[in-house]
Design a protein around this motif. Structure first.
Motif, PDB file in Angstrom:
ATOM      1  N   ASN A   1      86.381  26.120  83.560  1.00  0.00           N
ATOM      2  CA  ASN A   1      85.385  26.051  84.626  1.00  0.00           C
ATOM      3  C   ASN A   1      85.068  27.440  85.178  1.00  0.00           C
ATOM      4  OD1 ASN A   1      85.150  23.243  84.459  1.00  0.00           O
ATOM      5  ND2 ASN A   1      86.909  22.925  85.841  1.00  0.00           N
ATOM      6  N   ASP A   2      86.125  28.238  85.364  1.00  0.00           N
ATOM      7  CA  ASP A   2      85.892  29.601  85.864  1.00  0.00           C
ATOM      8  C   ASP A   2      85.075  30.419  84.868  1.00  0.00           C
ATOM      9  OD1 ASP A   2      87.314  28.980  88.132  1.00  0.00           O
ATOM     10  OD2 ASP A   2      89.223  29.743  87.338  1.00  0.00           O
ATOM     11  N   CYS A   3      85.432  30.248  83.595  1.00  0.00           N
ATOM     12  CA  CYS A   3      84.669  30.991  82.559  1.00  0.00           C
ATOM     13  C   CYS A   3      83.211  30.555  82.554  1.00  0.00           C
ATOM     14  CB  CYS A   3      85.287  30.747  81.187  1.00  0.00           C
ATOM     15  SG  CYS A   3      86.897  31.538  80.978  1.00  0.00           S
ATOM     16  N   GLU A   4      82.996  29.221  82.742  1.00  0.00           N
ATOM     17  CA  GLU A   4      81.615  28.725  82.737  1.00  0.00           C
ATOM     18  C   GLU A   4      80.857  29.292  83.931  1.00  0.00           C
ATOM     19  OE1 GLU A   4      79.195  24.491  82.469  1.00  0.00           O
ATOM     20  OE2 GLU A   4      81.388  24.531  82.706  1.00  0.00           O
ATOM     21  N   LYS A   5      81.530  29.319  85.103  1.00  0.00           N
ATOM     22  CA  LYS A   5      80.882  29.872  86.279  1.00  0.00           C
ATOM     23  C   LYS A   5      80.549  31.350  86.087  1.00  0.00           C
ATOM     24  CE  LYS A   5      83.005  26.733  89.660  1.00  0.00           C
ATOM     25  NZ  LYS A   5      83.912  26.646  90.828  1.00  0.00           N
ATOM     26  N   LEU A   6      81.531  32.084  85.562  1.00  0.00           N
ATOM     27  CA  LEU A   6      81.288  33.515  85.329  1.00  0.00           C
ATOM     28  C   LEU A   6      80.205  33.734  84.284  1.00  0.00           C
ATOM     29  CD1 LEU A   6      84.956  34.862  85.425  1.00  0.00           C
ATOM     30  CD2 LEU A   6      83.183  35.155  87.166  1.00  0.00           C
ATOM     31  N   ALA A   7      80.194  32.872  83.253  1.00  0.00           N
ATOM     32  CA  ALA A   7      79.163  32.988  82.219  1.00  0.00           C
ATOM     33  C   ALA A   7      77.785  32.753  82.822  1.00  0.00           C
ATOM     34  CB  ALA A   7      79.437  32.015  81.084  1.00  0.00           C
ATOM     35  N   ARG A   8      77.659  31.688  83.672  1.00  0.00           N
ATOM     36  CA  ARG A   8      76.368  31.421  84.294  1.00  0.00           C
ATOM     37  C   ARG A   8      75.965  32.574  85.226  1.00  0.00           C
ATOM     38  NH1 ARG A   8      78.292  25.980  84.774  1.00  0.00           N
ATOM     39  NH2 ARG A   8      78.898  26.424  86.931  1.00  0.00           N
ATOM     40  N   ALA A   9      76.963  33.098  85.943  1.00  0.00           N
ATOM     41  CA  ALA A   9      76.659  34.226  86.832  1.00  0.00           C
ATOM     42  C   ALA A   9      76.203  35.452  86.033  1.00  0.00           C
ATOM     43  CB  ALA A   9      77.886  34.562  87.671  1.00  0.00           C
ATOM     44  N   PHE A  10      76.876  35.661  84.877  1.00  0.00           N
ATOM     45  CA  PHE A  10      76.490  36.796  84.030  1.00  0.00           C
ATOM     46  C   PHE A  10      75.088  36.604  83.462  1.00  0.00           C
ATOM     47  CE2 PHE A  10      76.255  38.440  79.654  1.00  0.00           C
ATOM     48  CZ  PHE A  10      76.250  39.786  79.938  1.00  0.00           C
ATOM     49  N   LEU A  11      74.811  35.347  82.998  1.00  0.00           N
ATOM     50  CA  LEU A  11      73.482  35.075  82.443  1.00  0.00           C
ATOM     51  C   LEU A  11      72.405  35.190  83.514  1.00  0.00           C
ATOM     52  CD1 LEU A  11      74.315  32.059  80.073  1.00  0.00           C
ATOM     53  CD2 LEU A  11      73.830  34.428  79.434  1.00  0.00           C
ATOM     54  N   GLN A  12      72.737  34.726  84.730  1.00  0.00           N
ATOM     55  CA  GLN A  12      71.770  34.860  85.827  1.00  0.00           C
ATOM     56  C   GLN A  12      71.513  36.323  86.159  1.00  0.00           C
ATOM     57  OE1 GLN A  12      72.961  32.777  89.359  1.00  0.00           O
ATOM     58  NE2 GLN A  12      71.052  33.239  90.467  1.00  0.00           N
ATOM     59  N   GLU A  13      72.615  37.066  86.193  1.00  0.00           N
ATOM     60  CA  GLU A  13      72.449  38.508  86.462  1.00  0.00           C
ATOM     61  C   GLU A  13      71.697  39.183  85.326  1.00  0.00           C
ATOM     62  OE1 GLU A  13      72.614  41.787  88.808  1.00  0.00           O
ATOM     63  OE2 GLU A  13      73.368  39.783  89.304  1.00  0.00           O
ATOM     64  N   LEU A  14      71.965  38.742  84.078  1.00  0.00           N
ATOM     65  CA  LEU A  14      71.251  39.295  82.920  1.00  0.00           C
ATOM     66  C   LEU A  14      69.770  38.980  82.992  1.00  0.00           C
ATOM     67  CD1 LEU A  14      71.441  40.780  80.218  1.00  0.00           C
ATOM     68  CD2 LEU A  14      71.885  38.574  79.120  1.00  0.00           C
ATOM     69  N   THR A  15      69.474  37.711  83.425  1.00  0.00           N
ATOM     70  CA  THR A  15      68.062  37.342  83.582  1.00  0.00           C
ATOM     71  C   THR A  15      67.407  38.181  84.674  1.00  0.00           C
ATOM     72  OG1 THR A  15      68.586  35.083  82.886  1.00  0.00           O
ATOM     73  CG2 THR A  15      66.509  35.430  84.051  1.00  0.00           C
ATOM     74  N   THR A  16      68.153  38.348  85.789  1.00  0.00           N
ATOM     75  CA  THR A  16      67.633  39.170  86.877  1.00  0.00           C
ATOM     76  C   THR A  16      67.397  40.608  86.429  1.00  0.00           C
ATOM     77  OG1 THR A  16      68.856  37.795  88.455  1.00  0.00           O
ATOM     78  CG2 THR A  16      68.070  39.927  89.247  1.00  0.00           C
ATOM     79  N   PHE A  17      68.300  41.096  85.582  1.00  0.00           N
ATOM     80  CA  PHE A  17      68.146  42.475  85.072  1.00  0.00           C
ATOM     81  C   PHE A  17      67.033  42.549  84.030  1.00  0.00           C
ATOM     82  CE2 PHE A  17      69.272  45.999  82.263  1.00  0.00           C
ATOM     83  CZ  PHE A  17      69.444  47.021  83.183  1.00  0.00           C
ATOM     84  N   GLU A  18      66.826  41.469  83.304  1.00  0.00           N
ATOM     85  CA  GLU A  18      65.846  41.477  82.208  1.00  0.00           C
ATOM     86  C   GLU A  18      64.414  41.401  82.725  1.00  0.00           C
ATOM     87  OE1 GLU A  18      65.110  39.157  77.944  1.00  0.00           O
ATOM     88  OE2 GLU A  18      66.332  38.257  79.532  1.00  0.00           O
ATOM     89  N   ILE A  19      64.224  40.679  83.860  1.00  0.00           N
ATOM     90  CA  ILE A  19      62.859  40.501  84.388  1.00  0.00           C
ATOM     91  C   ILE A  19      62.192  41.845  84.681  1.00  0.00           C
ATOM     92  CG2 ILE A  19      61.536  39.637  86.353  1.00  0.00           C
ATOM     93  CD1 ILE A  19      63.434  37.221  86.377  1.00  0.00           C
ATOM     94  N   PRO A  20      62.854  42.767  85.398  1.00  0.00           N
ATOM     95  CA  PRO A  20      62.214  44.080  85.606  1.00  0.00           C
ATOM     96  C   PRO A  20      61.976  44.823  84.294  1.00  0.00           C
ATOM     97  CG  PRO A  20      63.977  43.764  87.192  1.00  0.00           C
ATOM     98  CD  PRO A  20      64.101  42.665  86.202  1.00  0.00           C
ATOM     99  N   LEU A  21      62.917  44.610  83.321  1.00  0.00           N
ATOM    100  CA  LEU A  21      62.709  45.256  82.028  1.00  0.00           C
ATOM    101  C   LEU A  21      61.457  44.726  81.335  1.00  0.00           C
ATOM    102  CD1 LEU A  21      66.355  45.407  80.600  1.00  0.00           C
ATOM    103  CD2 LEU A  21      65.019  47.255  81.649  1.00  0.00           C
ATOM    104  N   LEU A  22      61.287  43.387  81.424  1.00  0.00           N
ATOM    105  CA  LEU A  22      60.080  42.806  80.836  1.00  0.00           C
ATOM    106  C   LEU A  22      58.829  43.315  81.550  1.00  0.00           C
ATOM    107  CD1 LEU A  22      61.300  39.130  80.283  1.00  0.00           C
ATOM    108  CD2 LEU A  22      61.037  40.927  78.559  1.00  0.00           C
ATOM    109  N   LYS A  23      58.951  43.413  82.891  1.00  0.00           N
ATOM    110  CA  LYS A  23      57.828  43.968  83.631  1.00  0.00           C
ATOM    111  C   LYS A  23      57.549  45.407  83.213  1.00  0.00           C
ATOM    112  CE  LYS A  23      58.308  41.134  87.806  1.00  0.00           C
ATOM    113  NZ  LYS A  23      58.577  41.149  89.267  1.00  0.00           N
ATOM    114  N   SER A  24      58.640  46.165  83.077  1.00  0.00           N
ATOM    115  CA  SER A  24      58.470  47.566  82.651  1.00  0.00           C
ATOM    116  C   SER A  24      57.880  47.642  81.256  1.00  0.00           C
ATOM    117  CB  SER A  24      59.820  48.292  82.689  1.00  0.00           C
ATOM    118  OG  SER A  24      60.343  48.314  84.008  1.00  0.00           O
TER     119      SER A  24
END
Length: 242
Positions: free
Chosen positions: A69-92
């Motif tokens: 469960n912790d790994c799943e939570k961390l994975a989702r948090a990482f993917l969310q952060e990755l998505t958040t990081f990717e959006i500005p990259l896509l904009k750029s």
């Protein structure tokens, strides 16, 4: 690193503004911030946050405990952060692609403007040539008009022809007179040459006669002198005999 300074006027006073970086260093820093998404000064940089999320997820996965469960939570948090990081990259990326297209459009526009400039230059050269040709043609027309006016001021052709005929007759008469004068002059030259020859012969004859007379007088003088000497010698001989 040497800081650069420039003077800035604030309330009428000259204040020196110091810069910690030069233009080249500023470009490097801006490029690094764009690549790492560290353009903001508030909060933690996005790339560092993404790195922490990934590190936490990997650390949790490497644990031997039953922590799915912790790994799943961390994975989702990482993917969310990755998505958040990717959006500005896509904009750029979209901005970069738009800038590339804009640059291509600008280059095409620049090429078109250069082509139009070259065409305009060619047109200007052609117009200059046409202007020069027009000037020459106009000058020729003005010269022709001036000649036409001069011709209009001249007398009719019949009068001109009559004047030419009279001049030709006068020239013929002058030629005949010139020929007669030349013949008379040649005759006078021959007569003068003959006269000079006769004078020369007469002078030679006079000189010869003068020489002959001088010679005869010299001979007569000698004979007279000899006769007188003979007479004086006979008188002396008679005086001796007595």
């Amino acid at each position: 690193m040497i800081g650069k300074a420039r003077k800035v006027s604030v309330r009428g006073e000259a204040v020196t503004a110091n810069y910690a970086f030069g233009p080249a260093e500023d470009d490097i820093i801006i490029k690094h911030r764009l690549l790492t998404r560290t353009t903001t000064t508030r909060g933690e940089p996005p790339l560092k946050k993404l790195q922490k999320k990934f590190t936490s997820f990997v650390s949790e996965v490497n644990k031997d405990d039953d922590n799915y469960n912790d790994c799943e939570k961390l994975a989702r948090a990482f993917l969310q952060e990755l998505t958040t990081f990717e959006i500005p990259l896509l904009k750029s990326k979209a901005i970069v692609e738009a800038n590339v297209r804009e640059k291509e459009n600008f280059n095409e526009l620049k090429d078109e403007m250069n082509r139009q400039i070259l065409q305009a230059q060619h047109d200007i050269e052609d117009l200059k040539k046409q202007l020069e040709e027009s000037k020459v043609e106009r000058r020729h027309k003005e010269e022709c008009e001036a000649i036409r006016k001069l011709i209009a001021l001249q007398p009719p052709r019949s009068e001109t022809q009559k004047l030419i005929t009279d001049l030709e007759k006068e020239i013929a008469a002058l030629d005949a007179e010139n020929t007669a004068g030349s013949r008379l002059l040649e005759l006078r030259k021959k007569q003068f040459s003959l006269l000079l020859h006769v004078v020369d012969e007469l002078q030679n004859t006079i000189e010869e006669e003068q020489k002959s007379m001088v010679e005869e007088m010299r001979i007569a003088t000698e004979e007279l002198r000899n006769g007188m000497e003979d007479a004086s010698g006979g008188t002396e001989a008679m005086a001796i005999d007595q």
